[in-house]
Every structure is written in structure tokens, then in C-alpha cells.
Design a protein around this motif. Structure first.
Motif, PDB file in Angstrom:
ATOM      1  N   LEU A 243      29.483  44.230  50.094  1.00  0.00           N
ATOM      2  CA  LEU A 243      30.095  42.917  49.854  1.00  0.00           C
ATOM      3  C   LEU A 243      31.453  43.069  49.155  1.00  0.00           C
ATOM      4  N   TRP A 244      31.548  44.057  48.285  1.00  0.00           N
ATOM      5  CA  TRP A 244      32.818  44.277  47.574  1.00  0.00           C
ATOM      6  C   TRP A 244      33.913  44.690  48.567  1.00  0.00           C
ATOM      7  N   LEU A 245      33.563  45.634  49.465  1.00  0.00           N
ATOM      8  CA  LEU A 245      34.553  46.069  50.457  1.00  0.00           C
ATOM      9  C   LEU A 245      34.947  44.923  51.376  1.00  0.00           C
ATOM     10  N   ARG A 246      33.954  44.093  51.682  1.00  0.00           N
ATOM     11  CA  ARG A 246      34.244  42.905  52.493  1.00  0.00           C
ATOM     12  C   ARG A 246      35.282  42.034  51.776  1.00  0.00           C
ATOM     13  N   ASP A 247      35.106  41.897  50.461  1.00  0.00           N
ATOM     14  CA  ASP A 247      36.049  41.102  49.679  1.00  0.00           C
ATOM     15  C   ASP A 247      37.438  41.755  49.641  1.00  0.00           C
ATOM     16  N   VAL A 248      37.449  43.088  49.513  1.00  0.00           N
ATOM     17  CA  VAL A 248      38.741  43.792  49.484  1.00  0.00           C
ATOM     18  C   VAL A 248      39.487  43.508  50.783  1.00  0.00           C
ATOM     19  N   LEU A 249      38.762  43.573  51.884  1.00  0.00           N
ATOM     20  CA  LEU A 249      39.381  43.328  53.182  1.00  0.00           C
ATOM     21  C   LEU A 249      39.864  41.878  53.281  1.00  0.00           C
ATOM     22  N   ALA A 250      38.987  40.950  52.870  1.00  0.00           N
ATOM     23  CA  ALA A 250      39.367  39.533  52.936  1.00  0.00           C
ATOM     24  C   ALA A 250      40.606  39.290  52.070  1.00  0.00           C
ATOM     25  N   TRP A 251      40.664  39.944  50.920  1.00  0.00           N
ATOM     26  CA  TRP A 251      41.820  39.755  50.033  1.00  0.00           C
ATOM     27  C   TRP A 251      43.082  40.347  50.656  1.00  0.00           C
ATOM     28  N   ARG A 252      42.934  41.553  51.234  1.00  0.00           N
ATOM     29  CA  ARG A 252      44.073  42.195  51.915  1.00  0.00           C
ATOM     30  C   ARG A 252      44.669  41.276  52.972  1.00  0.00           C
ATOM     31  N   LEU A 253      43.765  40.648  53.726  1.00  0.00           N
ATOM     32  CA  LEU A 253      44.224  39.894  54.883  1.00  0.00           C
ATOM     33  C   LEU A 253      44.683  38.491  54.540  1.00  0.00           C
ATOM     34  N   THR A 254      44.130  37.900  53.475  1.00  0.00           N
ATOM     35  CA  THR A 254      44.433  36.479  53.230  1.00  0.00           C
ATOM     36  C   THR A 254      45.035  36.176  51.862  1.00  0.00           C
ATOM     37  N   ARG A 255      44.735  37.007  50.863  1.00  0.00           N
ATOM     38  CA  ARG A 255      45.122  36.704  49.468  1.00  0.00           C
ATOM     39  C   ARG A 255      44.668  35.299  49.069  1.00  0.00           C
ATOM     40  N   ASP A 256      43.511  34.898  49.582  1.00  0.00           N
ATOM     41  CA  ASP A 256      43.032  33.533  49.342  1.00  0.00           C
ATOM     42  C   ASP A 256      41.733  33.596  48.531  1.00  0.00           C
ATOM     43  N   PRO A 257      41.754  33.112  47.284  1.00  0.00           N
ATOM     44  CA  PRO A 257      40.561  33.196  46.428  1.00  0.00           C
ATOM     45  C   PRO A 257      39.344  32.487  47.035  1.00  0.00           C
ATOM     46  N   ASP A 258      39.588  31.477  47.891  1.00  0.00           N
ATOM     47  CA  ASP A 258      38.455  30.768  48.494  1.00  0.00           C
ATOM     48  C   ASP A 258      37.745  31.603  49.545  1.00  0.00           C
ATOM     49  N   ARG A 259      38.371  32.701  49.950  1.00  0.00           N
ATOM     50  CA  ARG A 259      37.784  33.519  51.010  1.00  0.00           C
ATOM     51  C   ARG A 259      36.961  34.680  50.468  1.00  0.00           C
ATOM     52  N   VAL A 260      36.925  34.836  49.159  1.00  0.00           N
ATOM     53  CA  VAL A 260      36.219  36.001  48.610  1.00  0.00           C
ATOM     54  C   VAL A 260      35.016  35.557  47.778  1.00  0.00           C
ATOM     55  N   LEU A 261      34.062  36.484  47.644  1.00  0.00           N
ATOM     56  CA  LEU A 261      32.856  36.191  46.875  1.00  0.00           C
ATOM     57  C   LEU A 261      33.079  36.421  45.383  1.00  0.00           C
ATOM     58  N   HIS A 262      34.153  37.111  45.049  1.00  0.00           N
ATOM     59  CA  HIS A 262      34.445  37.411  43.643  1.00  0.00           C
ATOM     60  C   HIS A 262      35.807  36.839  43.256  1.00  0.00           C
ATOM     61  N   PRO A 263      35.983  35.509  43.347  1.00  0.00           N
ATOM     62  CA  PRO A 263      37.315  34.957  43.063  1.00  0.00           C
ATOM     63  C   PRO A 263      37.749  35.212  41.624  1.00  0.00           C
ATOM     64  N   ASP A 264      36.765  35.383  40.751  1.00  0.00           N
ATOM     65  CA  ASP A 264      37.097  35.626  39.350  1.00  0.00           C
ATOM     66  C   ASP A 264      37.631  37.045  39.128  1.00  0.00           C
ATOM     67  N   ARG A 265      37.527  37.884  40.161  1.00  0.00           N
ATOM     68  CA  ARG A 265      37.967  39.277  39.984  1.00  0.00           C
ATOM     69  C   ARG A 265      39.134  39.595  40.914  1.00  0.00           C
ATOM     70  N   ARG A 266      39.993  38.610  41.070  1.00  0.00           N
ATOM     71  CA  ARG A 266      41.160  38.756  41.946  1.00  0.00           C
ATOM     72  C   ARG A 266      41.995  39.970  41.597  1.00  0.00           C
ATOM     73  N   ALA A 267      42.170  40.225  40.293  1.00  0.00           N
ATOM     74  CA  ALA A 267      43.045  41.329  39.886  1.00  0.00           C
ATOM     75  C   ALA A 267      42.469  42.658  40.372  1.00  0.00           C
ATOM     76  N   ASP A 268      41.152  42.834  40.229  1.00  0.00           N
ATOM     77  CA  ASP A 268      40.510  44.069  40.688  1.00  0.00           C
ATOM     78  C   ASP A 268      40.599  44.188  42.212  1.00  0.00           C
ATOM     79  N   LEU A 269      40.364  43.081  42.894  1.00  0.00           N
ATOM     80  CA  LEU A 269      40.426  43.116  44.362  1.00  0.00           C
ATOM     81  C   LEU A 269      41.829  43.500  44.827  1.00  0.00           C
ATOM     82  N   ALA A 270      42.824  42.939  44.154  1.00  0.00           N
ATOM     83  CA  ALA A 270      44.210  43.246  44.524  1.00  0.00           C
ATOM     84  C   ALA A 270      44.501  44.730  44.297  1.00  0.00           C
TER      85      ALA A 270
END
Ligand code: ZN
Length: 344
Positions: free
Chosen positions: A260-287
Motif C-alpha cells: 500500500l505504501w508503494l502504491r501511495d508513492v506511485l500515486a504521489w509521483r503521478l498526481t501530487r494529490d493528497p486525496d489520491r493517497v492513503l497516507h495524506p498526513d505523510r505527504r513529506a515522506d511520500l514526496a
């Protein structure tokens, strides 16, 4: 009680079960197989109520139990004389052989209220070999008014002779949207809490609902792996794997979380949209991760995890599997200097 239309996920399975009822072509036995905690029993119980209802409502493709007839009332009261459930007695780990003998003595009698008489076996891996063999006799020559719904996490774990007597129906976990939608819309949880429970429950609806009613549980230790300071620290990763030890369930938890974390990393890479990730509170780590992994890297790592996942129930040492998975991901993340952000 949940009607078939209100079950989370399982739309194909439910359509198939409703269709076999509508055509009047019920198999004597069904095997619903799929991971624990994804709702197989909820489907089986709801379908049983429909099969036994005296006055089902709706088109055949949408049919539901009426909730008011004598059969439905007995279901609601938990007193239905034409439903048998083979589950271990309190404090027992497996179904006792005499429970199977009792079933075999009672089942041949004509239905008292509703036909078919339904035998529900929520987890057939809890039958001991003697019990499974005894049950086989009934499955081979079931009374005409009987219908079995056998459930199991993997059909490979059942006697092949039992599997061959059943019409197999594969059940997949409900989608992330369906589970989170249920937790927010039906149970009224805030979106953030629903996402956290979804992750904690490894995407399984049953444990997620359970955890929703028992709040305050600590986050699992591997939540921390997403932090740059953790993934860069081989000693901490090894400690974490050591904490998993021989615990298969903990290993599954870790693998699910990593996926799920890798899924979020990918979603963040592609969209930079907090609504698209399961860990919106960890945006800095995902980035931070998204700057270090290419899309191919993430897909590679995810498919590696998937390969490990499918081999988990083989006799591998959970600690070693966890070590290998964590160190492999760490090596990939730490190999590259940060990439330039492609989207501002
Ligand atoms: Zn009814």
C-alpha cells in the motif's frame, strides 16, 4: 442484517448466486474460497436468507429476502431450524467429529420451515481429517433438500475429494473504494480514520469493521518504515524483521503495508494529490520516496512483493522473508540521489 445488495464488494459472486437461484439450478454444494476477512460469510448468510425466504422481493437479478416472512423472522431471531452451522465449539480450535455426526443425524429430515436446509461451514480448514472424511459421505449423497455452503481461505487446503463435490466460487477482496466507502458512509467514520483502518486491516473489510468498533489500537510497528530515517537505517530494518520472528500474520501485515505504501508513492509521483493517497498526513515522506524512485522502480518493487506474497504460505521463515523484502526496497530507495521533481 445485511441483504445481498448491501454486501460490500463481491458483485460478480452475488450476481452468479442470484442467477443460479433464479434459474432454479442450485448445486448441492458451493465452495466460496478467498482470503479470510473479506466477507465470504456475509455473502453466504445473506444468500441463505434469500434462498429460504417465502416471499423474496425484487427482480431475480436484484432479489432480496423479504425480512418479514416466517423464515426471515427465524433468521432474525437466530432460531432457524433449517440452518446448520459447523463452527468449532467455544474454546475449541477445530470442529468436533460429534458435531458432524449430529448434523448427519438431523439433516435428512424434511425442512421444517424453508427449503433448502442449508449447511454453512464458515471455515472448512477447521475440520479435522476424520471430520472432513465423515462429511464427505454426506457431500457425496446429500439429501435432495440440502444445500452446503463451504468456505475456505484457499481451496488447496481442503481435501480434493471435498473440493470436487462443490461448485467453486472464487471471492476477491472488495476494492479499496468499497471498503473505505462503507467505513465512511455506513459507519460514519472520518475519511482519515477510515483510510488508517483500511491499511491496518490490510484491506480486509472484516477486520476493518472490527477495529472501527474497538478504537485506540496502536499503529503497527512497520508504519514507521515510510520515514526516511528508518528506510536509510539497515540496523532498524533488521530489528524490525527480527520483531516479526516466526509470525506469519505479522509478515503478511508488513507485506500488505509495504504494498500500500508503494502504491501511495506511485500515486504521489503521478498526481501530487493528497486525496489520491492513503497516507495524506505523510505527504513529506511520500514526496521523499517519490523523488528517489522512478515509476519503473516502484512497479518492480511492487511485483517483487507480490511474488513474495504468493509464496508466504509455503514454509518460509517469516523473519528472513521480511529482511529480504525490507533490505531490497531500502537498497533501491537509497541507491539514487533525489530526482528532480518533474511536476512542480
Ligand atoms: Zn422472507
Amino acid at each position: 442484517m445485511t441483504g445481498l445488495s448491501a454486501v460490500v464488494g463481491h458483485r460478480d459472486v452475488i450476481a452468479r448466486l442470484r442467477a443460479s437461484r433464479a434459474r432454479g439450478r442450485l448445486a448441492p454444494a458451493y465452495l466460496l474460497h478467498g482470503e479470510d476477512g473479506i466477507g465470504k460469510r456475509t455473502v453466504a448468510e445473506a444468500w441463505t436468507r434469500l434462498l429460504q425466504c417465502r416471499a423474496p422481493a425484487g427482480d431475480p437479478a436484484e432479489a432480496e429476502a423479504c425480512g418479514a416472512c416466517v423464515s426471515c423472522r427465524h433468521h432474525a431471531a437466530g432460531t432457524h431450524p433449517d440452518v446448520f452451522r459447523l463452527v468449532p465449539r467455544e474454546e475449541a480450535a477445530t470442529v468436533a467429529i460429534d458435531q458432524i455426526r449430529e448434523l448427519q443425524a438431523a439433516l435428512p429430515y424434511q425442512p421444517l420451515i424453508a427449503s433448502p436446509r442449508v449447511v454453512l461451514i464458515p471455515d472448512a480448514t477447521l475440520l479435522r481429517p476424520d471430520g472432513a472424511n465423515a462429511l464427505l459421505k454426506t457431500l457425496e449423497e446429500p439429501p435432495a433438500h440440502a444445500l452446503f455452503i463451504v468456505m475456505a481461505p484457499q481451496r488447496e487446503r481442503l481435501l480434493p475429494t471435498i473440493v470436487s463435490r462443490c461448485q467453486a466460487v472464487r471471492c476477491s477482496p472488495p476494492s479499496q473504494e468499497a471498503v473505505i466507502g462503507h467505513l465512511t458512509a455506513r459507519l460514519g467514520l472520518p475519511a482519515e480514520r477510515a483510510r488508517a483502518l483500511f491499511i491496518q486491516a490490510q484491506g480486509r473489510i472484516g477486520p476493518a469493521i472490527q477495529a472501527a468498533s474497538a478504537p485506540g489500537e496502536a499503529a503497527p510497528p512497520y508504519e514507521d518504515v515510510g520515514a526516511p530515517s528508518t528506510i536509510a537505517d539497515a540496523v532498524r530494518l533488521l530489528d524490525l524483521a527480527q520483531g516479526i520472528g516466526k509470525d506469519q500474520e505479522a509478515l503478511r501485515g508488513l507485506l500488505a503495508w509495504l504494498t500500500l505504501w508503494l502504491r501511495d508513492v506511485l500515486a504521489w509521483r503521478l498526481t501530487r494529490d493528497p486525496d489520491r493517497v492513503l497516507h495524506p498526513d505523510r505527504r513529506a515522506d511520500l514526496a521523499w520516496w517519490a523523488d528517489r524512485l522512478s515509476t519503473d522502480d516502484v512497479l518492480d518493487l511492487a511485483s517483487g512483493l507480490h511474488a513474495v506474497w504468493t509464496s508466504v504460505h509455503r514454509n518460509l521463515n517469516p523473519q528472513l522473508v521480511a529482511e529480504a523484502a525490507l533490505l531490497h526496497i531500502a537498497q533501491r530507495v537509497n541507491a539514487h540521489p533525489p530526482r528532480r521533481q518533474e511536476i512542480a
